[in-house]
Design an enzyme around this catalytic site. Sequence first.
Site, PDB file in Angstrom:
ATOM      1  CG  ASP A 263      -0.724  -5.193  -1.488  1.00 22.78           C
ATOM      2  OD1 ASP A 263      -0.705  -5.183  -0.244  1.00 22.78           O
ATOM      3  OD2 ASP A 263      -0.289  -6.136  -2.152  1.00 22.78           O
ATOM      4  CD1 TRP A 264      -0.814  -2.089   5.148  1.00 16.78           C
ATOM      5  CD2 TRP A 264      -2.346  -2.836   3.707  1.00 16.78           C
ATOM      6  NE1 TRP A 264      -2.011  -2.242   5.831  1.00 16.78           N
ATOM      7  CE2 TRP A 264      -2.964  -2.693   4.968  1.00 16.78           C
ATOM      8  CE3 TRP A 264      -3.131  -3.275   2.641  1.00 16.78           C
ATOM      9  CZ2 TRP A 264      -4.310  -2.985   5.199  1.00 16.78           C
ATOM     10  CZ3 TRP A 264      -4.477  -3.570   2.862  1.00 16.78           C
ATOM     11  CH2 TRP A 264      -5.044  -3.422   4.113  1.00 16.78           C
TER      12      TRP A 264
END
Length: 727
Positions: A263-264
């Site tokens: 995930d970012w």
Amino acid sequence: MKKKAIYASLLLACTVTSLARNPIYLDPDQPIEQRVEDALRRMTVEEKVAMIHAQSKFSSAGVPRLGIPENWMTDGPHGIRAEVLWDEWNEAKWTNDSCIAFPALTALAATWSPDMSALYGKSIGEEARYRNKNVLLGPGVNIYRTPLNGRNFEYMGEDPYLASKMVVPYIREVQKCGIAACVKHFALNNQEVRRENINVKVDDRALHEIYLPAFKAAVQDGGAWAIMGAYNQYKGQHCCHNQYLLNEILKRDWGFDGVVISDWGGVHKTNEAIRNGLDMEFGSWTNGLNWSASNAYANYYLASPYLKMITEGKIDTQELDEKVRRILRLVFRTTMSKNRPYGSFGTMEHALAGRKIAQEGIVLLKNRSSLLPIDISKVKNILVVGENAVKKMTVGGGSSALKTKYEISPLTGIETYARQQVSVRYLSGYTSVSSMNQKENIGEQLREEAVSAAKEADIVLFIGGLNKNNGQDCEGHDRTSLGLPYGQDTLISQLTAANPNTVVVIISGNAVAMPWVNNVPSIVEAWYCGTETGNALASVLFGEVNPSGKLPFTFPVLIDDNAASALGGYPGNKTDVEYKEGIFVGYRWADRQKNTKPLFPFGHGLSYTNFQYSKAIADKSVMHVNDTINVTVKVKNTGKREGQEVVQLYIRDNESSLPRPFKELKGFKKISLSPGEEKTVVFPVTLDALSFYDDQKHMWVAEPGRFEALIGSSSMDIRGRFAFELK
């Protein structure tokens, strides 16, 4: 012999020269694994490292020297995100990137229809392909543990079986378009409060029975090509580089051969990112979400720090090569596949697909005195009240925000269906803009105006709920209460008192409290339904479409009726959250509460017609290990119009050595019936449906003893049962 040896050498030399000119990896007719190994051999260490981390907000590097393309990601899972600038979150302001917004995944789950899931996957996959993406960041299958989770609208409900059956067709159809479905967020990402670091403590039974099955189905049945790690921690390690989740469960036990994408900003340590199963690192700024330096992708944990360790001889390239293998496999499955179709974007076909999904997902919760559907011939004027009747719901909410080609509001849909035969008036009744509420007590003025107008209307349609503002179904924020915001509860009560013909339409991705439930004759859960929201909703309200949606999660009366809140297991402290309820999530918890019933149970949804169930029967009463018992029930439409019913199968274990739920969903089928028509539904029951995860033996077991098959229209509307024995 000498001549043969010379000939063989010449042949080998010619072959090598031929390969150099015509590399295997460029030949789409060659097996993918051979292409992967051929490409890998040709790459430098620098090229390999460049491939495993971001080069922009939504892309990672290819290998230009070898003709290997970049990878381009896009948010879904409800539509293809507008283009953003290379190194900024601001939109690039293209004029041709306005998408079709599809219903949120709670609406899809509420269809209880794998066919609708397949249609969804096909449509959004075609949109992603046209925009030349090769990874769709979705769907999400995190379990609905608490109705306060701000991101629940992106997921598929509280039950692992339902989520498992709904996610598979979505994935398969997306990937037929040459787009990798990136299933998220693996795993235990069930709240937004302190999501970046909260450590989840959960027992092994709950992990395997509740929180992993949908991911397992996505991998083993759906064949997902990508998985996104979660922000939170489990066993003291962040899920984006978690030895147990990624290396042991996902890759070893489940045989996942795709790419694990962070995930970012979900990566925190280079050593763990190297060894613990992560393949590609993405982020928002220099160091995940923390520092705001621009174009600093070389600083990522799997960038220069990793390369430096290799060049200094501190680590070999074994893990690096495995990461690149998986990325190359992704490339050859998507961008470099000769069978990749062209796709289409922003089409009416996709919009109508979204409308169909929305129509099948809208849930009729209550319909006393058959107030719905609205009969235009008997109504002269309709008052529509509520900000959600006009508010765009495709904006906000976090990463699911979209720039849409168009969005039909509920008010517009209602006006269209009224066909100038009925006068339609709109009043907001409340406002979600805090500054407006504070100015001259505008909220009270709006409420009084709406209540006064309600007295003169033939029917009042209140359209409210949540709205993707911070704290109201939004990434990064959880809700602070189960109640409706902006004074809506007071407004609904006053509208109903002024006009008993009041219909309440809730637009949300979450359950909400309804203190006025006994006074409102008709209630509809309409979800976030995307581009065709207004047309889909109006078609149900006016009876063009007979509602057939069923709730994919339980609506509690009070927040303390939810297990996570009742046991003090949410939101946890600053470091940990303990899932004290274990396997008793959703209806599994509600079934244990003798003195408390849910507001609306899991699987609940009414129709404009009626369905009669026959007695449940089975082809045998004793089952052995390798047997299948076929449980049969006949369902008849006893009403006056065509409708669809979701027939649900639950299994109860009467004799277990470990605590088990009163019943668990193990089958469902959506059928369409004309008036007077009867159909036979058959549910095959195998050993899997009887099994539970034994956390002492670390395996799934089915114990001999007595079981019951329960057939129902919801988890609390059981129409028939059949007892049998496992020998």
